[in-house]
Scaffold this active site. Structure first.
Site, mmCIF file in Angstrom:
data_model
loop_
_atom_site.group_PDB
_atom_site.id
_atom_site.type_symbol
_atom_site.label_atom_id
_atom_site.label_comp_id
_atom_site.label_asym_id
_atom_site.label_seq_id
_atom_site.Cartn_x
_atom_site.Cartn_y
_atom_site.Cartn_z
ATOM 1 N N TYR A 1 -1.731 -10.844 3.235
ATOM 2 C CA TYR A 1 -1.832 -9.406 3.705
ATOM 3 C C TYR A 1 -3.023 -9.237 4.078
ATOM 4 C CZ TYR A 1 -0.141 -3.976 2.199
ATOM 5 O OH TYR A 1 0.661 -3.104 2.565
ATOM 6 N N LYS B 1 1.836 -11.044 6.848
ATOM 7 C CA LYS B 1 2.028 -9.297 6.659
ATOM 8 C C LYS B 1 1.097 -8.522 7.724
ATOM 9 C CE LYS B 1 3.079 -4.900 4.737
ATOM 10 N NZ LYS B 1 3.424 -3.768 6.615
ATOM 11 N N SER C 1 1.049 -0.789 0.452
ATOM 12 C CA SER C 1 -0.264 0.500 0.007
ATOM 13 C C SER C 1 0.909 1.548 -0.370
ATOM 14 C CB SER C 1 -0.407 -0.274 1.258
ATOM 15 O OG SER C 1 -2.152 -1.914 1.156
ATOM 16 N N ASN C 2 2.434 0.807 0.694
ATOM 17 C CA ASN C 2 2.944 2.333 1.160
ATOM 18 C C ASN C 2 3.844 2.330 -0.957
ATOM 19 O OD1 ASN C 2 3.100 3.949 3.416
ATOM 20 N ND2 ASN C 2 2.948 2.238 3.805
#
Lengths: 320, 320, 320, 320
Positions: free
Chosen positions: C143, C172, C48-49
């Site tokens: 995720y 994660k 997402s980053n």
């Protein structure tokens, strides 16, 4: 099979406090009388706008009794009192229902507990309202207000199921969901289960959909306007079109009352324009009193409320 | 200053797939034609019910072009196409707007991104829609559907601000908030900014409040009934009362369509009763196809939808 | 039975854009090399980053290939690439998994779709990840990041169930839930299922609980500090205590990086202190670039990040 | 500047009721004594697990006084009582703080009101806790439990600001956010502001991060195990590794206690294995008593709790 409250305009009366957060009895009484003279069918004492969640058990009883007494003293015996009674446990809700009866309420409006959201399954919601009503000395109604129950929102199926209880006689839909409202009105006659809009911005829409009327915060400012809307709507024809025009105005004013600060804002507007209660709009913490910066004519929201006040006073034959 | 789409009934068309999740072109075409023959003013391709979020860029273009071509082939050049174009970035939204124009859409309906909810401040919401529209070759509309945007819900103030953009010409309110709808209709003429109910359960209520009509999933099942409702409502008098009776039925059917499984359920009902598309109601994962257990006559929700189908067919002069 | 990625420090690399929101290839390459030289075990492209949700399919492939090529050119063939691949449909997720393999990724990190929150039942979540993985040419990982999935949060039971799939090899946890992490590590060996903290503020706590390391945004600023922490932690004894002291600093810096503006803020800090990328911290809308007012020494959050940069450079033998 | 409670293990004691939902005084007393003999440093009366939200004002006082008296009768004068006192208004919170002192509590743990979520701005949160504490005859602590406050979650900045009040001396973090915990412990010494994990699944992780211990529901089942963990952790070296192994077990048991039904489940497990209280695990509605179907050996969650009970009894030298 209990009988629901009659159709009409109801008001979740705000409760006036002094600067020490004690009951401002003169203001409370003047407010009750102005509402009654404005033609409301009933008063909801201890709705969320009446700061029910901020009151002790004794204060709850006092507020109901004071309202009943004030009405009776001035010949308003026919104005109905509904008491908000939902607590976080079934047990305390039962106590509040008993107290409400004793203090002079005719109906109890029961908010669903929401301390433990995951525990509020459909079964537990139904069990809660059923048990609270089974033990109640007065008929109950379902108070659906997700804004104060952490998002818990009863749908039309759940409310329909509860409507089959002989002593559950109505609902106040503060969710503003007109689809839900009509799914209920289309299956339940107002004589068996009365469904009220819980916000002024769904008022006439609710009437069109078969509601029994409205129980809404904005009535605190303008009872007569709301009562006029019902009258006009009932007349039909052109009058009904005028009712819809007023509805547009009420929808803006409803939104504006939130924008000027909610409960504290409503009290401040009342104080400023009707001459009772503290101009600061005292509320109990953690809420904040009215913000004077928002109560200025150059604030569009305030302006909208002032226009509504003018209309209310015109109906009263009063100067603005 | 662009012109909004005309008032009327619009349909966020479901998209038919085969068992491999590929476009079922014959079913898509038959559906488009049935909707057009049902009298819809326009078709929303790639609304959430059209599984916009499940399509590749190429598929989005194909679906629009196929719809336009199907309409034109059968003389429905006048049926308008609105394309759903909101993506998670402003940039991709601009691309989709360009594509939509190229593929034959006349308007773009833009959903607000919601990947990073805390980043979606009022300023960022307004900046997003403004920038996406500034670059758009076709007029845009605001798609407000908190159900698919993680709860992000544009209020009447934000939408009003956006309505002042010369190329933002309307909104679909899938939130079902009739108060919000009327706060907009009471300030904006349908000729400058068209406000549509986004759900059938707020359809006639929206018309009463000044909406330009409806863009709703249930039109996939019953276009003619919805078109009839508009006609009846426009006639006024007793016909308008009948429209409100139909509204009650549509409100139940709207709820029932969710209860039988949403998008997959709608496709399965269409397949079963109108003879095109797979009876399984194929959708793209993670959604699930229709659940046959819910599509039984002893399921009240299914029964409600069957009654609606009957009404639709009666209007068509078809056997049920 | 596929093998998980090895323990270590991974970075969800931010992606550098120019003022037109096009890839800033030189900056991207310099960033990849600084991360690799900092000692990271792997790079997550399109976390997402990395603005995965803002990229086209082609751009996704380009970013992966560019990262792989940059690493290989400089002898970092051993640095692993994980590609973020979750899309809103199972079908597109499968496509992204194929693309990721083709472009050079070794693992796929799959975010759960959340367009229709109510449809994401436990069964549908499991079905989604199972089907996406069944079709994947590379092993997948789960995720879990409720911050970008409208609150959808996979619990330890669901992830444990998914861990039994022979080709799902890790997770994660961007939820920051250390209890959940340990419920998984205590049942699953890192050699079969690798569990990574998804935030720097749970990094050493995760190691203590048996995690395989960290995949966290703050590594973009300080890869060497994170790698040092792992080394110190592995040495045990007093070194481990020092690791916990650094953890305290990382926890503040993690919070500070959000406070200075999230993705745009991280890029701006990198540009200012490491000499590549635009000082504006360009991101794709609807996100906003870095706010210069927050990147001032008198802002405590920025000060915390500057201290972290100093530590990173000291480890590099660089002047601050 | 008041002194915080000492480090250690605290328990939000469950409250035993009979089948009429009246206090089961013998069970309450036996429970208090078992907890004290298990070595807890203090007892939180009227945490959420103590059904604070289900009690009348009088019952709150009675429960505190009964706990104090039971402890003193058996020589446990040194066991501290913390009273949960947060109400929905500042005013009632002040009353509860006074009552808590009068009834024998040494500290008050104050939950933030959440009736009107939008009104709970940072300013109002700080104002609430400040005013409630200013008027309190005993030091207060901040109770952060988004699970019972409609999602309202105080971040590390807010709690840090409140920690500067001379009479606010600590916090219970039931959010389970270890990053938040360490951002606080790294800036505040336990001698000035004591930070407790609020869940057993973050217990040892909290100790590693500098917490003052734990205040967690699972201590109701296994006080001695929790006390042992602190002792082992303090010894360091291999003992600390064993503490982390126990932590893994506690993390599973914490999750399992929710899975068997939360408060009612905990009471039922206690009754079955320690011989006091009703086997039904009576709670006050709308919560439901324990579900016998879940309290079977073939239910993994129940099995995990039975294993914890065995460990607790082994430490006590008791037969299982």
């Amino acid at each position: 099979m209990s009988t629901p409250p009659p159709p009409g305009v109801y008001v979740p009366a705000v409760l006036f406090f002094d600067e020490n957060e004690e009951f401002d009895v003169p203001a409370i009484k003047q407010h009750v009388l102005r509402l009654a003279r404005g033609g409301v069918t009933g008063i909801l004492v201890q709705g969320s706008n009446g700061e029910a969640q901020h009151l002790s058990r004794e204060e709850r009883k006092t507020a109901i009794a004071l309202t009943r007494q004030t009405l009776n003293e001035s010949g308003f015996e026919n104005v109905i009192i509904i008491a908000g009674t939902g607590a976080q446990s079934t047990r305390e809700t039962k106590v509040f229902n008993e107290d409400a009866k004793d203090a002079g309420a005719t109906f109890a409006l029961v908010l669903t507990p929401s301390t433990w959201p995951k525990a509020m399954t459909i079964d537990n919601i139904i069990r809660f309202h059923t048990e609270a009503t089974d033990a109640s000395p007065i008929p109950t109604m379902i108070y659906n207000f997700p804004g104060v129950t952490g998002g818990l929102d009863l749908d039309s199926d759940i409310i329909y199921t509860l409507s089959k209880h002989p002593n559950i006689v109505g609902t106040k839909l503060s969710c503003g969901n007109i689809g839900k409202l009509q799914r209920l009105t289309s299956r339940l006659a107002p004589s068996e289960f009365a469904i009220y809009s819980g916000r002024s911005d769904t008022f006439v829409h609710g009437l069109n959909a078969g509601s029994a009327g409205v129980i809404a915060a904005l009535v605190n400012i303008a009872p007569r306007v709301h009562v006029d809307v019902v009258r006009m709507w009932r007349e039909g024809g052109e009058e009904r079109e005028k009712a819809m025009e007023l509805q547009a105005m009420l929808g803006h004013a409803d939104w504006a009352s939130s924008a000027v600060g909610g409960i504290g804002g409503i009290k401040a507007v009342v104080a400023r324009h009707f001459g009772y209660g503290a101009k600061e709009g005292w509320v109990r913490g953690p809420l904040q009193p009215a913000n004077p910066a928002k109560l200025q004519e150059d604030n569009l929201s305030y302006k909208i409320l002032v226009d509504l006040v003018s209309l209310e006073k015109a109906g009263n034959g009063l100067p603005n």
